[in-house]
Every structure is written in C-alpha cells, then in structure tokens.
Design a protein around this motif. Structure first.
Motif, PDB file in Angstrom:
ATOM      1  N   ALA A 224       6.492   6.696   0.127  1.00 12.91           N
ATOM      2  CA  ALA A 224       6.113   8.111   0.138  1.00 12.91           C
ATOM      3  C   ALA A 224       5.310   8.474  -1.104  1.00 12.91           C
ATOM      4  CB  ALA A 224       7.361   8.982   0.228  1.00 12.91           C
ATOM      5  N   LEU A 225       5.654   7.906  -2.245  1.00 16.85           N
ATOM      6  CA  LEU A 225       4.899   8.160  -3.471  1.00 16.85           C
ATOM      7  C   LEU A 225       3.484   7.616  -3.363  1.00 16.85           C
ATOM      8  CD1 LEU A 225       7.578   7.395  -6.218  1.00 16.85           C
ATOM      9  CD2 LEU A 225       6.631   9.624  -5.622  1.00 16.85           C
ATOM     10  N   ALA A 226       3.336   6.427  -2.762  1.00 15.50           N
ATOM     11  CA  ALA A 226       2.000   5.865  -2.573  1.00 15.50           C
ATOM     12  C   ALA A 226       1.164   6.757  -1.655  1.00 15.50           C
ATOM     13  CB  ALA A 226       2.104   4.447  -2.003  1.00 15.50           C
ATOM     14  N   ALA A 227       1.780   7.231  -0.568  1.00 17.05           N
ATOM     15  CA  ALA A 227       1.063   8.129   0.339  1.00 17.05           C
ATOM     16  C   ALA A 227       0.666   9.419  -0.364  1.00 17.05           C
ATOM     17  CB  ALA A 227       1.940   8.429   1.556  1.00 17.05           C
ATOM     18  N   LEU A 228       1.581   9.972  -1.151  1.00 15.48           N
ATOM     19  CA  LEU A 228       1.288  11.204  -1.878  1.00 15.48           C
ATOM     20  C   LEU A 228       0.165  10.991  -2.889  1.00 15.48           C
ATOM     21  CD1 LEU A 228       2.079  14.168  -2.516  1.00 15.48           C
ATOM     22  CD2 LEU A 228       3.657  13.253  -4.232  1.00 15.48           C
ATOM     23  N   ALA A 229       0.197   9.864  -3.610  1.00 16.66           N
ATOM     24  CA  ALA A 229      -0.836   9.593  -4.608  1.00 16.66           C
ATOM     25  C   ALA A 229      -2.212   9.460  -3.958  1.00 16.66           C
ATOM     26  CB  ALA A 229      -0.494   8.321  -5.380  1.00 16.66           C
TER      27      ALA A 229
END
Length: 283
Positions: A201-206
């Motif tokens: 989820a952090l990768a998608a958000l970034a």
C-alpha cells in the motif's frame, strides 16, 4: 433431419480465447498509438509533425528539438525542479496520509465517521473552487513564488487518506494488541508493526503521489512566478506562443518527462496493483 452436433468444449474455449486475445490486442494498440506518435513527433520538426500524411517513423530532429527546448525553457533545471518538488511532496503527503489513515482505521473516537466523511468530501470538490482562497492564504504568508506554496497545501490528499485507511483496516487487531501488551507506544507500534505490514500500500501511495505532483499544472502555474522555478507542465505550457509554437520541442519535452514515470510505474506495477487491492477483502 438430424440436429447438427455442437462444437466440442475445447473448440469453444479456443474460440473464446481467440476473441479475448483479439480484443486485448485492439485495446493495447489503441492505448499505445498516442505514445508512438509522441515518440515519433519528438524526432520531427513542427512542419513535419503537421505534414500530410503525418510521420509514422522517427526523424532526425531530436537533437535539434532538445537543444531548442533547453534554450527556451532551461529544461535541465526544470527537470530538477520537478524532481525536487515531487520528491518533497511524496515524502510529506505520504507521512500525512499514512498517519491519518492509521488514526481513522485503528482508533475509536466520537465523530470518527463524520470526520472521515468530511475528508472524503474533498474528493468531490473541484480544484478550481479552492484556487482563490488558497492563493490568498499563500499571499498572506508571503509564500508566492516558493516551493512550499506548491507542496504544503495538498499534503492531506483525500484519496491518499482513503487508500491508507482501507489498507490499515486490514491489519489484524490481535497484532496491534500484542504490540501494546509488549509495551509499544502508538508511534512505535505505527513505525515497527503497521508500516512494515503495509509495504504494498505504501508503494502504491508513493507512486500515486509522485505522479500526482509530477503532472500537476494548475496550482504550480498559479503560485510560481519566474521561469527558472517552473515545473515541467508549466514550462512546457510556456512554450506555446501567440504567433508560433515549436511543437517539436514540446513533444520532445513531453517524451522526456513521460519516460521516467513510465519506467517507475512499470518497475512498481506489481506493488501498485496489490497496494490498491489491499483492504478490499477482509477475512
């Protein structure tokens, strides 16, 4: 008269597979044609770009277009400006959206749903509605022409808060409770337990935040004052003149600006898709 025999299941599967493959091929071609034209147009002059028939193969004006782009818009510096602004925004907005999503997903307090609904209202408010009040706020702070005016107003991006809230909601409550029983404070629990579990989820958000800021045009156009501080969309728009426009240089700049983003998305595509799906299904 005997009824005709139905085709065997294997033949039906092959027919469906052929139809699906054909549909996907047509869709892929429709998506890739604009990118092909962009890459080809970046290697031609403005006269050749609008020739009849339009060029379909690369030309020999790429170096000339890049040189004109550098002379007209200081494109090397503009690339660094966009990289700096997008990186700062990704880090800052990522921290704000992640903390807000964790708070909405984990803590139970009065008015939580109403407050989250108020944040979600930001998804339906047009950007143009907020331009005047934000501009007056930046002018009152004497931030016009600075990068903090570009980065700070949109740190709490509603979609980012929503994405992280849904992802954090998939965390097992027993995992957080065991951390609290071991003496972890909420900040340490957030950093040591929640964030490592939310890597997709952090990768998608970034990726989403970086692309959002990299392609943002309206707000940087409003607050940035001089051309050396422009970001890529504003610098490319400034090349459009009243009498003559160098479309070859604009296409070359667009192609150069799109290439890093395409590479980043392709490299993180698996994390991006899995991150968007995180929290969609709860056990």
């Amino acid at each position: 008269m005997t009824a005709s025999a139905a085709p065997p299941p294997a033949a039906r599967r092959r027919a469906r597979s052929l139809m699906l493959t054909s549909a996907l091929a047509i869709t892929a071609a429709a998506v890739l044609v604009p990118f092909h034209w962009l890459a080809v147009g970046a290697t031609h002059s403005s006269q050749e770009v609008f020739g009849s028939p339009p060029p379909l193969l690369p030309g020999g004006h790429l170096a000339e277009n890049l040189r004109s782009l550098q002379e007209s818009a200081q494109f090397g510096r503009v690339l660094l400006n966009s990289l700096l602004v997008s990186t700062l925004y990704t880090v800052g907005a990522g921290a704000v959206c992640t903390l807000a999503g964790y708070g909405f997903a984990v803590f139970r307090f009065r008015g939580r749903n109403a407050l989250f609904g108020l944040v979600m209202l930001g998804l339906v408010v047009p950007v143009q509605v907020t331009l005047v009040p934000l501009f007056r706020m930046m002018a009152g702070l004497h931030w016009l022409g600075t990068y903090q005016a570009v980065v700070l107003p949109n740190l709490a991006l509603p979609f980012g808060v929503f994405l992280m809230r849904q992802s954090m909601g998939a965390l097992p409550p027993a995992l957080l409770d065991s951390g609290r029983m071991d003496g972890c404070g909420e900040l340490r629990l957030f950093l040591r337990v929640a964030l490592p579990a939310m890597r997709p989820a952090l990768a998608a958000l970034a990726v989403f935040l970086f692309l959002y800021q990299w392609n943002d045009f309206v707000w940087p156009l409003v607050v940035l004052r001089d051309s050396p501080s422009y970001t890529i969309p504003v610098a490319l728009a400034s090349l459009q003149g009243l009498d003559e426009t160098d479309y070859g240089a604009i296409l070359a700049g667009t192609a150069v600006a799109a290439l890093p983003m395409a590479l980043v998305f392709l490299a993180l595509q698996r994390h991006f898709v899995s991150g968007l799906l995180a929290g969609a299904v709860k056990e």
